[in-house]
Design a protein around this motif. Structure first.
Motif, PDB file in Angstrom:
ATOM      1  N   SER A 409       1.468  -1.389  -0.341  1.00 46.15           N
ATOM      2  CA  SER A 409      -0.030   0.019   0.049  1.00 46.15           C
ATOM      3  C   SER A 409       0.781   1.336   0.515  1.00 46.15           C
ATOM      4  CB  SER A 409      -0.381  -0.290   1.398  1.00 46.15           C
ATOM      5  OG  SER A 409      -1.702   1.075   1.025  1.00 46.15           O
ATOM      6  N   GLY A 410       0.406   2.039  -1.099  1.00 40.45           N
ATOM      7  CA  GLY A 410       1.169   3.309  -0.874  1.00 40.45           C
ATOM      8  C   GLY A 410       2.336   3.428  -2.510  1.00 40.45           C
ATOM      9  N   ILE A 512      10.061   3.757   2.954  1.00 41.19           N
ATOM     10  CA  ILE A 512       9.490   5.154   1.796  1.00 41.19           C
ATOM     11  C   ILE A 512       7.255   4.973   2.103  1.00 41.19           C
ATOM     12  CG2 ILE A 512       8.974   5.826   0.430  1.00 41.19           C
ATOM     13  CD1 ILE A 512      12.077   5.331  -0.500  1.00 41.19           C
ATOM     14  N   CYS A 513       6.783   3.990   2.064  1.00 38.37           N
ATOM     15  CA  CYS A 513       5.722   3.747   1.777  1.00 38.37           C
ATOM     16  C   CYS A 513       4.869   4.507   3.634  1.00 38.37           C
ATOM     17  CB  CYS A 513       4.972   2.186   1.384  1.00 38.37           C
ATOM     18  SG  CYS A 513       5.657   1.790   0.520  1.00 38.37           S
ATOM     19  N   GLU A 514       5.671   4.256   3.899  1.00 38.16           N
ATOM     20  CA  GLU A 514       5.232   4.267   5.323  1.00 38.16           C
ATOM     21  C   GLU A 514       5.349   6.100   5.882  1.00 38.16           C
ATOM     22  OE1 GLU A 514       6.241   1.522   8.867  1.00 38.16           O
ATOM     23  OE2 GLU A 514       5.397   2.873   9.855  1.00 38.16           O
ATOM     24  N   GLN A 515       6.708   6.382   5.131  1.00 39.27           N
ATOM     25  CA  GLN A 515       7.127   7.829   5.290  1.00 39.27           C
ATOM     26  C   GLN A 515       5.969   8.829   4.878  1.00 39.27           C
ATOM     27  OE1 GLN A 515      11.019   8.389   3.619  1.00 39.27           O
ATOM     28  NE2 GLN A 515      11.432   8.549   4.959  1.00 39.27           N
ATOM     29  N   ARG A 516       5.510   8.277   3.527  1.00 43.64           N
ATOM     30  CA  ARG A 516       4.557   9.155   2.375  1.00 43.64           C
ATOM     31  C   ARG A 516       3.003   9.261   3.278  1.00 43.64           C
ATOM     32  NH1 ARG A 516       5.853   5.719  -3.055  1.00 43.64           N
ATOM     33  NH2 ARG A 516       7.644   6.837  -3.239  1.00 43.64           N
ATOM     34  N   LEU A 521      -2.429   4.976   7.025  1.00 40.06           N
ATOM     35  CA  LEU A 521      -2.992   3.653   6.913  1.00 40.06           C
ATOM     36  C   LEU A 521      -2.678   3.155   7.659  1.00 40.06           C
ATOM     37  CD1 LEU A 521      -4.797   2.260   3.191  1.00 40.06           C
ATOM     38  CD2 LEU A 521      -6.080   3.044   5.564  1.00 40.06           C
ATOM     39  N   TYR A 522      -0.813   3.660   7.844  1.00 42.01           N
ATOM     40  CA  TYR A 522       0.341   3.024   8.297  1.00 42.01           C
ATOM     41  C   TYR A 522       0.169   3.565   9.603  1.00 42.01           C
ATOM     42  CZ  TYR A 522       2.257   1.281   4.306  1.00 42.01           C
ATOM     43  OH  TYR A 522       2.985   0.158   2.883  1.00 42.01           O
ATOM     44  N   ALA A 523       0.472   4.564   9.854  1.00 40.04           N
ATOM     45  CA  ALA A 523      -0.086   5.420  11.445  1.00 40.04           C
ATOM     46  C   ALA A 523      -1.184   4.267  12.004  1.00 40.04           C
ATOM     47  CB  ALA A 523      -0.647   6.041  11.679  1.00 40.04           C
ATOM     48  N   LYS A 524      -2.415   4.246  11.249  1.00 41.01           N
ATOM     49  CA  LYS A 524      -3.107   3.282  12.381  1.00 41.01           C
ATOM     50  C   LYS A 524      -2.910   2.045  12.042  1.00 41.01           C
ATOM     51  CE  LYS A 524      -7.663   5.689  10.251  1.00 41.01           C
ATOM     52  NZ  LYS A 524      -8.426   5.749   9.275  1.00 41.01           N
ATOM     53  N   ALA A 525      -1.894   1.095  10.746  1.00 41.23           N
ATOM     54  CA  ALA A 525      -1.555   0.003  10.603  1.00 41.23           C
ATOM     55  C   ALA A 525      -0.445  -0.403  12.720  1.00 41.23           C
ATOM     56  CB  ALA A 525      -1.224  -0.532  10.242  1.00 41.23           C
ATOM     57  N   ARG A 526       0.627   1.060  13.139  1.00 41.96           N
ATOM     58  CA  ARG A 526       1.422   0.757  13.931  1.00 41.96           C
ATOM     59  C   ARG A 526       0.403   0.461  14.967  1.00 41.96           C
ATOM     60  NH1 ARG A 526       6.050  -1.074  12.263  1.00 41.96           N
ATOM     61  NH2 ARG A 526       6.608   0.071  10.665  1.00 41.96           N
ATOM     62  N   ALA A 527      -0.908   1.913  15.373  1.00 38.65           N
ATOM     63  CA  ALA A 527      -1.367   1.685  16.644  1.00 38.65           C
ATOM     64  C   ALA A 527      -2.569   0.588  16.636  1.00 38.65           C
ATOM     65  CB  ALA A 527      -3.015   3.096  16.071  1.00 38.65           C
TER      66      ALA A 527
END
Ligand code: PPS
Length: 586
Positions: A409-410, A512-516, A521-527
């Motif tokens: 994703s991303g 890079i995907c996570e940075q973008r 969604l990555y923030a939500k996934a990490r949380a």
């Protein structure tokens, strides 16, 4: 022979078994059908049942019981002592087998639409040793052999044997005048006064070499010719039978008038080489043939993993010769026909004078020339046949293509897919569809989540739609995450028979995907708010078969799209204004 199997076997002679019951009996069976378990016939079983019911498999009266099956596997003999080289069994799932009571159950055999075609007495139910069967029948357990692959990977693991009562033959709506049962063909031959008929089995389009071979064979034994192509199931990757039949029809005018007949045989081939040749001849005897052509590598399954052919080129002729009297059909053996350039004629390869130049085009080479729009010379085949083949198998630059993006994703899949879509629309010529991950989830897969099972269903749905688009000459651009390798490979297998399949790995690193994190969604996934998130809490299997790999950390979306376009150009899938690409023109 056990009492249970005795009635399955009638004395062979030239007698035809007809398993179809009269209309009163059919009505009676139909009235009872709700009492019996139903079995939905597989494509192969449907072919087998048709030939059982029509008498094409005489003297068989149903699917084989165990003793017949074992006799056939071990020494090509039914318990009656009659020669029969190929097991004809009804394979079912264990779950279904457990429902059956040998001796008292019946099964309603149904076509894919649910129409009851026949009723089967359940006489025996057993779990066969399929590896042993492969070894005995095909002389190998290698799944590179299509017959073995079917047996070990596609067939069900239990067999049911018993007599069959037929209600109706499977429905066919194509080439009606060419679909002749054994009885119909026999009547036709007697009406025409054809006492000697030499049958030619084929699963390929016929070219000049085949025409020459069949013509010579018929002349040699002073017989009329039956061109009798198998149109049930043939070797995976073969030319579809609709195209083949149109090609055979074009060829009929090349024979002397009144000496040739074309009929279609709904046979599911096993590619069993020598045994298959014997089987083919018995089937043709049932259809009224007196002679049968056995050429080079009859019903050949190709080569094993070491490139060694499974059978010798003339093994089939040798086995046939050994059993010719029992078969009751005379073999007309033929070597491979080759083209003698200086004399502009075809001759058998064992008659080629020393030092002569012979020409031949293999099936693979023909496919290459069709794909590339290359020349197919007149000495090889007739122009009408080439035209027909080109209609069904256009060159790559006119075929459909699927471009499947895979990546996190991303990673940039959708952006590149959109650029590519625009580029194709700008060029025009082929219809283009974008199946983006989010669009598909909204319109095709709204009920699915992100478990492995659901993701695989999602990708299979995309694969199905893309294969339909490809089959019809369009371009499908798909951009799901598609994290699992095996389902991506399934999709490749679904599409490649119909056109191009390009797998693009958008290999942008996860950091890079996570940075973008464009959608957050990555923030939500990490949380832990989103579960099973690819790359964070769910796996991503990087492809080992990507045709193009793109890292969006290094390339802009336009540069990425250009890489894909260049790849398509190199592979011959795009050209200028419907013309061949430069690579082919050169
Ligand atoms: S898959 O695995 O191919 O079926 O996934 P796909 O259909 O492409 O769906 C991915 C889009 O759904 C959003 N999303 C998630 N992605 C991955 N894992 C989880 N758990 C998840 N939940 C929602 C996400 O926006 C994906 O879109 P892209 O365009 O890839 O960012």
């Amino acid at each position: 022979m056990t009492a249970a199997t005795a009635h399955l076997v009638a004395p062979h002679g030239n007698e035809l078994i007809n398993l179809l019951v009269d209309s009163a009996k059919a009505a009676e069976l139909k009235a009872h059908s709700t009492e019996w378990p139903s079995w939905d016939l597989t494509a192969r079983q449907l072919c087998d049942l048709e030939l059982l019911m029509s008498g094409g498999f005489s003297p068989l009266g149903g699917f084989m019981t165990r003793a017949d099956y074992e006799g056939v596997c071990c020494n090509m003999k039914l318990t009656s002592g009659v020669l029969w080289p190929m097991p004809i069994t009804l394979d079912v799932t264990e779950e279904f087998a457990k429902k059956l009571k040998p001796g008292s159950s019946r099964i309603a055999l149904r076509d894919p639409e649910g129409v009851m075609l026949a009723v089967m007495q359940v006489e025996e139910v057993w779990q066969p040793d399929r590896r042993a069967e492969a070894d005995l029948v095909f002389k190998t357990t290698s799944t590179m052999h299509p017959g073995v692959d079917y047996l070990l990977n596609k067939a069900n693991s239990w067999y049911v044997g018993g007599r069959v009562e037929g209600l109706q033959l499977p429905s066919h709506y194509d080439f009606k005048t060419l679909r002749l049962t054994p009885a119909e063909l026999r009547n036709e031959f007697s009406r025409l006064g054809w006492r000697r008929v030499v049958a030619f089995q084929t699963r390929n389009p016929m070219h000049r070499a085949h025409q020459e071979l069949t013509f010579r064979a018929a002349k040699k034994v002073e017989a009329s010719l039956l061109i009798h192509p198998s149109v049930g199931m043939t070797k995976p990757g073969d030319v579809d039978y609709f195209t083949r039949v149109r090609c055979y029809q074009l060829l009929l005018s090349k024979y002397p008038a009144g000496t040739v007949k074309l009929a279609m045989l709904p046979l599911a081939m096993r590619m069993g080489g020598p045994r298959e040749a014997v089987w083919h001849a018995l089937i043709r005897k049932n259809h009224g043939a007196t002679h049968f052509i056995v050429g080079r590598d009859h019903a050949g399954p190709g080569s094993d993993a070491n490139g060694k052919p499974f059978y010798g080129p003339y093994d089939a002729q040798a086995l046939f010769k050994k059993h010719e009297a029992e078969i009751g059909v005379t073999m007309v053996p033929f070597n491979m026909m080759v083209y003698l350039e200086d004399q502009d004629r075809y001759i058998p390869d064992n008659e080629v004078p020393d030092g002569s130049r012979v020409l031949n085009i293999s099936g693979t080479e023909l496919r290459r020339r069709l794909n590339e729009g290359g020349e197919i010379p007149g000495w090889f085949t007739y122009p009408e046949v080439v035209e027909e083949l080109r209609r069904s198998y256009p060159p790559r630059y006119q075929q459909g293509v699927t471009i499947l993006f895979t990546g996190l994703s991303g990673s940039g899949k959708s952006t590149i897919a959109n650029v590519l879509l625009t580029k194709f629309l700008e060029v025009g010529g082929r219809p283009v569809t974008l199946l983006d991950g989010d669009i598909v989830r909204k319109h095709l897969s709204s009920e699915l989540g992100f478990s492995k099972e659901h993701r695989d269903i999602n990708i299979r749905r995309i694969g199905f739609v893309a294969s339909e688009i490809t089959k019809n000459g369009g371009i499908a651009i798909c951009a799901p995450i598609a994290p699992y390798d095996s389902v991506r490979k399934q999709v490749r297998r679904m599409i490649e028979p119909y056109g191009g399949y390009i797998l693009v790995h958008v290999a942008t690193p996860i950091e890079i995907c996570e940075q973008r994190d464009r959608k957050g969604l990555y923030a939500k996934a990490r949380a832990g708010i989103i579960k099973e998130f690819t790359g964070i809490s769910d796996p991503y299997e990087a492809p080992d078969d990507a045709d193009v790999v793109i890292n969006t950390a290094d390339l802009t979306p336009e540069e990425s799209a250009q890489e894909i376009i260049l790849h398509l150009e190199r592979e011959g899938f795009i050209g200028a204004n419907g013309q061949p690409p430069a690579s082919v023109r050169a």
